[in-house]
Scaffold this active site. Structure first.
Site, PDB file in Angstrom:
ATOM      1  N   CYS A   1      -4.466   2.423  -4.021  1.00  0.00           N
ATOM      2  CA  CYS A   1      -3.261   2.853  -3.289  1.00  0.00           C
ATOM      3  C   CYS A   1      -2.133   1.831  -3.456  1.00  0.00           C
ATOM      4  CB  CYS A   1      -3.544   3.085  -1.815  1.00  0.00           C
ATOM      5  SG  CYS A   1      -4.629   4.451  -1.516  1.00  0.00           S
TER       6      CYS A   1
ATOM      7  N   LYS B   1     -10.703  -1.234   9.699  1.00  0.00           N
ATOM      8  CA  LYS B   1     -10.740  -2.403   8.807  1.00  0.00           C
ATOM      9  C   LYS B   1     -11.308  -3.619   9.529  1.00  0.00           C
ATOM     10  CE  LYS B   1      -7.821  -0.424   5.722  1.00  0.00           C
ATOM     11  NZ  LYS B   1      -8.015  -0.163   4.328  1.00  0.00           N
TER      12      LYS B   1
ATOM     13  N   GLN C   1      -4.772  -5.394   6.436  1.00  0.00           N
ATOM     14  CA  GLN C   1      -5.801  -6.311   5.920  1.00  0.00           C
ATOM     15  C   GLN C   1      -5.835  -7.605   6.730  1.00  0.00           C
ATOM     16  OE1 GLN C   1      -8.058  -5.600   3.578  1.00  0.00           O
ATOM     17  NE2 GLN C   1      -7.178  -3.584   3.167  1.00  0.00           N
TER      18      GLN C   1
ATOM     19  N   ASP D   1       2.899  -4.860   7.782  1.00  0.00           N
ATOM     20  CA  ASP D   1       1.715  -4.020   7.610  1.00  0.00           C
ATOM     21  C   ASP D   1       0.517  -4.974   7.634  1.00  0.00           C
ATOM     22  OD1 ASP D   1      -0.425  -2.517   6.840  1.00  0.00           O
ATOM     23  OD2 ASP D   1       0.398  -1.883   4.912  1.00  0.00           O
TER      24      ASP D   1
ATOM     25  N   HIS E   1       0.869  -1.182   0.000  1.00  0.00           N
ATOM     26  CA  HIS E   1       0.000   0.000   0.000  1.00  0.00           C
ATOM     27  C   HIS E   1       0.905   1.231   0.000  1.00  0.00           C
ATOM     28  CE1 HIS E   1      -2.808   2.966   1.742  1.00  0.00           C
ATOM     29  NE2 HIS E   1      -3.790   2.161   1.388  1.00  0.00           N
TER      30      HIS E   1
END
Ligand code: PMP
Length: 417
Positions: free
Chosen positions: A362, A224, A201, A198, A122
């Site tokens: 993104c 999220k 998600q 990261d 991202h």
């Protein structure tokens, strides 16, 4: 077969109960999920009954607000299975958490030191590192890839004695691809570098255990995983956070302030300058309690079933280029129509009250390397039903029929993947 009921789960979400949203097919969950009533009520309740700033003022409401924040922190630590609450820093989101890490970890790096990223990241896990690379003359390296899709098993090829930081996704928001984090860990073992995951998600779809993953840092955003916007989690190993300089300065992050020098507060407060997003933290507190009441493994299995079936159906359709893969996928299908603009398809779906995302998500380097300008992305959550998916597939089929009747397609255009 799972006994999980998406319909029951969906009833917790007031947005779907509104008359104007009864027909809504919401497949934009990778951008943000909806909020359950418990979260919305907790936010309203905080402002209605408990509103006060934390720490500084010594009165009943201030104490209560402080307790709420620290209780939320303890829940966040449990949510990620961190060793201690001191390892949990609240940020505005994953973006701010990554900016904090970039700004703090790059202090003291030497020109020519290297940071390893992947082409599937991202922008939030690209741009802050690019800024630091420019500021400190660092070198960015990328995991070898094919058409933008990283080959994480070849991570070792871009590591060397100058590698200081490896910052990689725990799951792509553009393709859903979930790297094998244990294979990543194996390649990083015994190297003196900092590994950041990261998990924006990942945290939405899987139970996360940062100790089992073995990463040094992990970031994610509450919105999220059914929590509020404006708050994210940064996990860091205590010993590392303790030696890192703070990024932002201001109130709340200090122990003592002089005119020319200040002493910083203990962990984790030294990274939390200024007034925290208290309403959002109250909402996050409720989101953790809400998630604890769910069978998250059954929810994940349900989401997996949907994404497998969606891929199976989409591969049957002509004139679509499917970019996502069903394997190791966190609930995303991404594709581009061969003979039409992705935006036209998204517009068509919107006209049928089917919410998907169109664009580069993104993740511009990935989408470009895949040879596309934009893709259509449909992403599922715990409340997504197979009926939602069918409505989506029917609308795509209908779009294709109408599109095909407008522009006859040559015999070589059925090049499907
Ligand atoms: N990383 C990934 C993989 C994401 O999906 C997102 C949100 N789309 C982010 C980082 C940034 O999160 P936020 O915008 O909530 O800060």
């Amino acid at each position: 077969r799972s006994t999980y009921s998406p319909e029951e789960f969906r009833r917790c979400f007031p947005l779907f109960q509104q008359a104007e949203n009864r027909g809504l097919v919401y497949l934009d969950n990778a951008a943000t999920t909806q909020r359950p009533a418990a979260v919305i009520d907790a936010i309203a309740d905080f402002y209605r009954r408990n509103n006060a700033n934390t720490h500084r003022s010594s009165h009943r409401l201030a104490r209560r607000a402080t307790e709420m924040v620290e209780q939320t922190r303890a829940q966040a630590a449990a949510f990620l299975n961190a060793h201690s609450s001191r390892e949990l820093v609240f940020c505005r989101g994953a973006t701010e958490a990554l900016n904090l890490l970039a700004n703090s970890l790059c202090v003291g790096l030497r020109p020519g030191d290297e940071i390893v990223l992947s082409t599937i990241e991202h922008h939030a896990n690209l741009v802050p590192w690019q800024m630091m690379a420019e500021r400190y003359r660092l070198k960015l390296r990328y995991v070898p890839h094919t058409a933008g899709v990283p080959q994480f098993d070849r991570l070792g090829e871009v590591l060397n004695e100058r590698t200081r930081i490896v910052s990689l996704t725990g799951g792509s928001n553009a393709l859903g691809l979930r790297p094998d984090l244990s294979a990543v860990a194996a390649q990083l073992r015994d190297r003196s570098l900092h590994w950041i995951v990261d998990g924006s998600q990942l945290a939405a779809h899987e139970v996360v255990d940062v100790q089992a993953i073995g990463c040094d840092f992990f970031v994610c955003s509450a919105h999220k995983f059914y929590g509020p916007t404006g708050v994210g989690l940064l996990y860091g190993r205590e010993a590392l956070l303790a030696e890192m300089p703070p990024w932002q300065g201001g109130g709340e992050m200090i122990a003592e302030v002089g005119l020319y020098h200040s002493e910083y507060a203990d962990l984790p407060h030294k990274f939390e300058a200024g007034t925290s997003p208290l309403g959002a933290l109250a909402g996050l507190n409720a989101a953790f309690a809400f998630l604890q009441g769910q069978d998250r493994n059954a929810m994940a299995a349900h989401e997996q079933e949907l994404v497998q079936r969606l891929h199976r159906e989409l591969t049957q359709l002509p004139h679509l280029r499917l970019l996502s893969q069903p394997q190791h996928n966190l609930g995303i299908v991404a594709f581009a129509p061969v003979d039409a603009a992705p935006a036209d398809l998204a517009h068509w779906l919107d006209g049928r009250d089917i919410a998907v995302r169109v664009g580069h998500h993104c993740a511009q380097p990935l989408i470009q390397a895949a040879g596309e300008g934009a893709t259509v992305r449909a992403s599922v959550a715990g409340y997504t039903t197979w009926q939602d998916c069918e409505a989506f597939l029917d609308a795509v089929r209908e779009f294709q029929r109408i599109d095909a009747s407008k522009q006859p397609v040559g015999s070589d255009s059925g090049d499907w993947q």
